[in-house]
Design a protein around this motif. Structure first.
Motif, PDB file in Angstrom:
ATOM      1  N   SER A  69       0.664  -1.101   0.102  1.00 49.88           N
ATOM      2  CA  SER A  69       0.095  -0.014   0.022  1.00 49.88           C
ATOM      3  C   SER A  69       0.865   1.163  -0.137  1.00 49.88           C
ATOM      4  O   SER A  69       0.237   2.367   0.078  1.00 49.88           O
ATOM      5  N   GLY A  70       2.257   0.840   0.059  1.00 49.95           N
ATOM      6  CA  GLY A  70       3.186   2.305   0.090  1.00 49.95           C
ATOM      7  C   GLY A  70       3.579   2.509  -1.403  1.00 49.95           C
ATOM      8  O   GLY A  70       2.791   2.197  -2.404  1.00 49.95           O
ATOM      9  N   PRO A  71       4.428   3.559  -1.671  1.00 52.03           N
ATOM     10  CA  PRO A  71       4.728   4.059  -2.747  1.00 52.03           C
ATOM     11  C   PRO A  71       5.299   3.098  -3.722  1.00 52.03           C
ATOM     12  O   PRO A  71       5.027   3.048  -4.896  1.00 52.03           O
ATOM     13  N   ALA A  72       5.841   2.041  -3.364  1.00 49.73           N
ATOM     14  CA  ALA A  72       6.403   0.792  -4.114  1.00 49.73           C
ATOM     15  C   ALA A  72       5.338  -0.114  -4.643  1.00 49.73           C
ATOM     16  O   ALA A  72       5.507  -0.764  -6.023  1.00 49.73           O
ATOM     17  N   SER A  73       4.213  -0.198  -3.995  1.00 49.65           N
ATOM     18  CA  SER A  73       3.222  -0.949  -4.412  1.00 49.65           C
ATOM     19  C   SER A  73       3.602  -2.419  -4.719  1.00 49.65           C
ATOM     20  O   SER A  73       3.003  -3.251  -5.315  1.00 49.65           O
ATOM     21  N   ASP A  87      -5.197  -1.643  -8.025  1.00 56.25           N
ATOM     22  CA  ASP A  87      -6.694  -1.714  -7.831  1.00 56.25           C
ATOM     23  C   ASP A  87      -6.993  -2.203  -9.228  1.00 56.25           C
ATOM     24  O   ASP A  87      -6.807  -1.692 -10.250  1.00 56.25           O
ATOM     25  N   HIS A  88      -7.907  -3.171  -9.275  1.00 56.98           N
ATOM     26  CA  HIS A  88      -8.305  -3.961 -10.336  1.00 56.98           C
ATOM     27  C   HIS A  88      -9.331  -2.803 -11.295  1.00 56.98           C
ATOM     28  O   HIS A  88      -9.021  -2.816 -12.354  1.00 56.98           O
ATOM     29  N   ARG A  89     -10.343  -2.030 -10.455  1.00 58.29           N
ATOM     30  CA  ARG A  89     -11.168  -1.084 -11.315  1.00 58.29           C
ATOM     31  C   ARG A  89     -10.289  -0.096 -11.910  1.00 58.29           C
ATOM     32  O   ARG A  89     -10.555   0.530 -12.912  1.00 58.29           O
ATOM     33  N   THR A  90      -9.699   0.625 -10.976  1.00 55.63           N
ATOM     34  CA  THR A  90      -8.947   2.002 -11.455  1.00 55.63           C
ATOM     35  C   THR A  90      -7.555   1.959 -11.836  1.00 55.63           C
ATOM     36  O   THR A  90      -7.073   2.853 -12.654  1.00 55.63           O
ATOM     37  N   GLY A  91      -6.962   0.848 -11.648  1.00 54.99           N
ATOM     38  CA  GLY A  91      -5.551   0.858 -12.180  1.00 54.99           C
ATOM     39  C   GLY A  91      -4.511   1.642 -11.194  1.00 54.99           C
ATOM     40  O   GLY A  91      -3.073   1.772 -11.476  1.00 54.99           O
ATOM     41  N   CYS A  92      -5.183   2.229 -10.338  1.00 54.00           N
ATOM     42  CA  CYS A  92      -4.254   3.181  -9.319  1.00 54.00           C
ATOM     43  C   CYS A  92      -3.668   2.036  -8.262  1.00 54.00           C
ATOM     44  O   CYS A  92      -3.901   0.981  -7.902  1.00 54.00           O
ATOM     45  N   PRO A  93      -2.701   2.589  -7.349  1.00 58.46           N
ATOM     46  CA  PRO A  93      -2.217   1.801  -6.315  1.00 58.46           C
ATOM     47  C   PRO A  93      -3.330   1.454  -5.437  1.00 58.46           C
ATOM     48  O   PRO A  93      -4.233   2.257  -5.148  1.00 58.46           O
ATOM     49  N   THR A  96      -4.848   0.686   1.688  1.00 60.25           N
ATOM     50  CA  THR A  96      -4.346   0.095   2.906  1.00 60.25           C
ATOM     51  C   THR A  96      -5.243  -1.164   2.945  1.00 60.25           C
ATOM     52  O   THR A  96      -5.034  -2.268   3.337  1.00 60.25           O
ATOM     53  N   GLY A  97      -6.610  -0.820   3.149  1.00 57.35           N
ATOM     54  CA  GLY A  97      -7.585  -1.849   3.367  1.00 57.35           C
ATOM     55  C   GLY A  97      -7.549  -2.923   2.410  1.00 57.35           C
ATOM     56  O   GLY A  97      -7.669  -4.072   2.880  1.00 57.35           O
ATOM     57  N   ALA A  98      -7.324  -2.503   1.125  1.00 57.67           N
ATOM     58  CA  ALA A  98      -7.446  -3.634   0.208  1.00 57.67           C
ATOM     59  C   ALA A  98      -6.043  -4.637   0.177  1.00 57.67           C
ATOM     60  O   ALA A  98      -6.212  -5.750   0.189  1.00 57.67           O
ATOM     61  N   THR A  99      -5.142  -3.932   0.565  1.00 57.92           N
ATOM     62  CA  THR A  99      -3.756  -4.570   0.661  1.00 57.92           C
ATOM     63  C   THR A  99      -3.811  -5.811   1.848  1.00 57.92           C
ATOM     64  O   THR A  99      -3.345  -6.625   1.879  1.00 57.92           O
ATOM     65  N   GLY A 165     -10.121  -7.241  -4.674  1.00 56.73           N
ATOM     66  CA  GLY A 165     -10.392  -6.107  -5.788  1.00 56.73           C
ATOM     67  C   GLY A 165      -8.901  -5.478  -6.321  1.00 56.73           C
ATOM     68  O   GLY A 165      -8.789  -4.496  -6.932  1.00 56.73           O
ATOM     69  N   THR A 166      -7.841  -6.580  -6.279  1.00 52.47           N
ATOM     70  CA  THR A 166      -6.657  -5.956  -6.991  1.00 52.47           C
ATOM     71  C   THR A 166      -6.313  -7.014  -7.997  1.00 52.47           C
ATOM     72  O   THR A 166      -6.670  -7.898  -8.321  1.00 52.47           O
ATOM     73  N   VAL A 167      -5.057  -6.541  -8.601  1.00 52.73           N
ATOM     74  CA  VAL A 167      -4.426  -7.190  -9.937  1.00 52.73           C
ATOM     75  C   VAL A 167      -2.583  -6.833  -9.638  1.00 52.73           C
ATOM     76  O   VAL A 167      -2.369  -5.732  -9.194  1.00 52.73           O
ATOM     77  N   VAL A 168      -2.188  -7.962 -10.144  1.00 53.68           N
ATOM     78  CA  VAL A 168      -0.977  -7.841 -10.084  1.00 53.68           C
ATOM     79  C   VAL A 168      -0.204  -7.736 -11.680  1.00 53.68           C
ATOM     80  O   VAL A 168      -0.923  -8.244 -12.696  1.00 53.68           O
ATOM     81  N   VAL A 169       0.309  -6.456 -11.987  1.00 51.05           N
ATOM     82  CA  VAL A 169       0.755  -6.084 -13.410  1.00 51.05           C
ATOM     83  C   VAL A 169       2.224  -5.929 -13.334  1.00 51.05           C
ATOM     84  O   VAL A 169       2.830  -5.863 -12.498  1.00 51.05           O
ATOM     85  N   GLU A 170       2.651  -5.898 -14.571  1.00 52.75           N
ATOM     86  CA  GLU A 170       4.264  -5.457 -14.711  1.00 52.75           C
ATOM     87  C   GLU A 170       4.370  -3.971 -14.340  1.00 52.75           C
ATOM     88  O   GLU A 170       3.478  -3.231 -14.702  1.00 52.75           O
ATOM     89  N   ALA A 171       5.365  -3.994 -13.732  1.00 47.28           N
ATOM     90  CA  ALA A 171       5.681  -2.309 -13.301  1.00 47.28           C
ATOM     91  C   ALA A 171       5.769  -1.499 -14.518  1.00 47.28           C
ATOM     92  O   ALA A 171       5.442  -0.323 -14.261  1.00 47.28           O
TER      93      ALA A 171
END
Length: 174
Positions: A69-73, A87-93, A96-99, A165-171
């Motif tokens: 949930s920090g800057p590195a995600s 975040d799966h919906r927005t693509g934003c980091p 904290t609750g989600a992580t 509600g998250t997704v892992v993607v390439e940095a």
């Protein structure tokens, strides 16, 4: 019959998780001297072992939550594999609750289920077919298998990603 194809990030995600688990293992090994000292002081009963066994999974869950949930995600393993959590919906980091939810499902629950199965098993649970031992054993392995299967197949969103509600993607693509 055609076999399902592995998700393109599955190998990198499993490698990242393995790297993170190596760190958790180092943390566990570092607690051995304290455990040996405590063992000399008294004999633990099952309840004590169950409470103490939750400390490392809670610490690992808290650490992973903080860094995702920090800057590195990303955890250290994900950073080495050039992956981030979004975040799966927005693509934003992620929040904290989600992580926290993500890492509770990914780390805390299976790890502690494994501890419960092991502790109740070594105190006679397997010999007596104790329901708690059997249920936690099946649940811990089932959860791990579900997480691996959902990372490897389909859209690559693991069980813990779907719940949080998250997704892992390439940095580079974030």
């Amino acid at each position: 019959m055609r076999l399902p194809r592995l998700h393109r990030l599955a190998g990198r995600r499993v490698t990242a998780y393995g790297l993170d688990c190596a760190g958790y293992l180092a943390l566990a090994v570092a607690t051995v001297p304290a455990g040996l000292l405590l063992r000399r002081q008294r004999t633990f009963i099952e309840r004590d072992l169950l409470v103490v066994s939750a400390v490392l999974p809670l610490a690992a869950t808290g650490w992973a939550t903080r860094v995702e949930s920090g800057p590195a995600s990303a955890t250290g393993g994900k950073r080495r594999q050039q992956l981030v959590v979004r975040d799966h919906r927005t693509g934003c980091p992620p929040s904290t609750g989600a992580t926290l939810l993500r890492n509770t499902v990914k780390i805390l629950v299976p790890w502690q289920l494994g501890h419960i199965a092991t502790i109740t098993g070594i105190t006679g649970g397997f010999d007596r077919n104790r329901p708690l031992t059997l249920v936690t054993t099946v649940a811990s392995y089932g959860l791990i298998a579900a997480a691996l299967a959902t990372v490897a197949l389909g859209d690559g969103r693991a069980l813990h990603d779907r719940v949080a509600g998250t997704v892992v993607v390439e940095a580079a693509s974030s």
